[in-house]
Design an enzyme around this catalytic site. Structure first.
Site, mmCIF file in Angstrom:
data_model
loop_
_atom_site.group_PDB
_atom_site.id
_atom_site.type_symbol
_atom_site.label_atom_id
_atom_site.label_comp_id
_atom_site.label_asym_id
_atom_site.label_seq_id
_atom_site.Cartn_x
_atom_site.Cartn_y
_atom_site.Cartn_z
ATOM 1 N N ARG A 1 -97.750 39.598 25.014
ATOM 2 C CA ARG A 1 -98.993 40.111 25.294
ATOM 3 C C ARG A 1 -99.420 41.299 24.092
ATOM 4 O O ARG A 1 -98.380 41.887 23.830
ATOM 5 C CB ARG A 1 -99.228 40.711 26.715
ATOM 6 C CG ARG A 1 -99.231 39.580 27.570
ATOM 7 C CD ARG A 1 -100.747 38.975 27.569
ATOM 8 N NE ARG A 1 -100.729 37.850 28.801
ATOM 9 C CZ ARG A 1 -100.282 36.685 28.832
ATOM 10 N NH1 ARG A 1 -99.879 36.247 27.629
ATOM 11 N NH2 ARG A 1 -100.337 35.757 29.876
ATOM 12 N N HIS B 1 -103.404 33.120 19.626
ATOM 13 C CA HIS B 1 -102.862 32.990 21.144
ATOM 14 C C HIS B 1 -102.746 31.624 21.530
ATOM 15 O O HIS B 1 -103.395 30.806 22.470
ATOM 16 C CB HIS B 1 -103.858 33.581 22.030
ATOM 17 C CG HIS B 1 -103.036 34.099 23.364
ATOM 18 N ND1 HIS B 1 -103.507 35.174 24.033
ATOM 19 C CD2 HIS B 1 -102.299 33.452 24.015
ATOM 20 C CE1 HIS B 1 -102.708 35.310 25.127
ATOM 21 N NE2 HIS B 1 -101.872 34.242 25.096
#
Length: 308
Positions: free
Chosen positions: A223, A271
């Site tokens: 993250r 991502h």
């Protein structure tokens, strides 16, 4: 009774189709189609806007559409006394295995440097490292971290893992919570696969970088909140880190004026290391919905205290 889908991108069609295929008896609704919020007993979500669950007063369970669950805890209005679940999927693990392995090999074989040389029409062979001579440290050695470690080990890398408690994985050295410094001292490539919690937020910082071997390489596929961005730039500029591959960011999409875009020593991907597929995870979501209705124990539950 109904199952609610909430996504930040409102891409519902593949999920509705997959859930109907998994169990045609399930009534699937979205915020746009729900007629009676009180009928909703379970929600499955990916980065729902804050406050999305407020009107669903009979919610008993909320599930993440992916392996990550930090987005659930981002909402201060998350209902109390509900069960939280996540997705566990072999395809997510294999996707992450392939992606991280590709980044590690790309780094030791200088492929990004050759791409830059090609753009300049320059022929310049450079020396490279072999996998057997490089130690990859996996920060966050849970289910996903162990899967990645096994593939890297099979390729030939020396692999270590760090987690709350030691894990017994063949040919991989596992370090526990109080052995972080020993783990970092060996990690020539550091892969972050930690869950994002209050304890791990900002863990990729100057202090941690200083404990890595000089010229170490950072891969963050966990993250964006794990990374202190200014500390990364400083570590790259002073040579403590030789480069970084980042798949996750504080703000996504990464703003066009972000300083990372112009760094030749940072590889940016949007991502995509490991993405949930509705077809492959709908069966376990449908099974959890059935278990909820029957009062049975849910699969893949999340610890609210631990945050994962």
């Amino acid at each position: 009774m109904a199952l609610l889908l909430i996504r930040n991108d409102k891409n519902y069609t593949p999920w509705i189709d997959a859930l109907k295929k998994a169990d045609s008896s399930i009534t699937v609704v979205t915020p746009e189609t729900v007629e009676n919020p009180e009928e909703v007993t379970m929600a499955v979500t990916w980065k729902a806007p804050q406050g999305s669950f407020a009107k669903y007063t009979n919610l008993k369970a909320i599930g993440s559409m992916g392996a990550g669950v930090d987005h659930l805890f981002d909402d201060p209005s998350l209902p109390k006394n509900v069960s939280l679940t996540r997705v566990v999927d072999d395809k997510l693990a294999s996707d992450m295995q392939e992606f991280v392995s590709a980044l590690c090999l790309n780094h030791i074989r200088n492929l990004k440097e050759y791409a830059a040389l090609q753009a300049q029409a320059k022929w310049k062979p450079t020396s490279y490292k072999r996998a057997k001579d490089v130690t990859v440290g996996i920060l966050g050695f849970g289910t996903l971290g162990q899967a990645v470690g096994n593939m890297l080990s099979a390729i030939g890398f020396k692999v270590t893992g760090w987690s709350h408690s030691k894990k017994d994985v063949e040919q991989i050295t596992s370090y526990s919570q109080n052995e972080l410094d020993r783990f970092l001292a060996e990690a020539e490539i550091l892969v972050c696969l930690l869950p994002l919690t209050d304890k791990t937020e900002g863990i990729l910082n100057t202090e941690l970088f200083s404990k890595l071997p000089k010229g170490a390489y950072l891969i963050n596929v966990a993250r964006g909140g794990h990374l202190v961005e200014t500390d990364l730039i400083e570590a790259l500029d002073n040579g403590q880190l030789s480069g970084a591959a980042l798949d996750v960011f504080h703000t996504e999409p990464l703003p066009q004026d972000h300083l990372f875009w112009n760094r030749n020593d940072i590889t940016i991907t949007p991502h995509i290391a490991s993405m949930s597929n509705a077809a492959s995870v709908s069966a376990q979501i449908a099974e959890n919905y059935k278990r909820l209705q029957n009062g049975d124990e849910l699969m893949n539950t999340v610890s609210i205290d631990k945050g994962y």
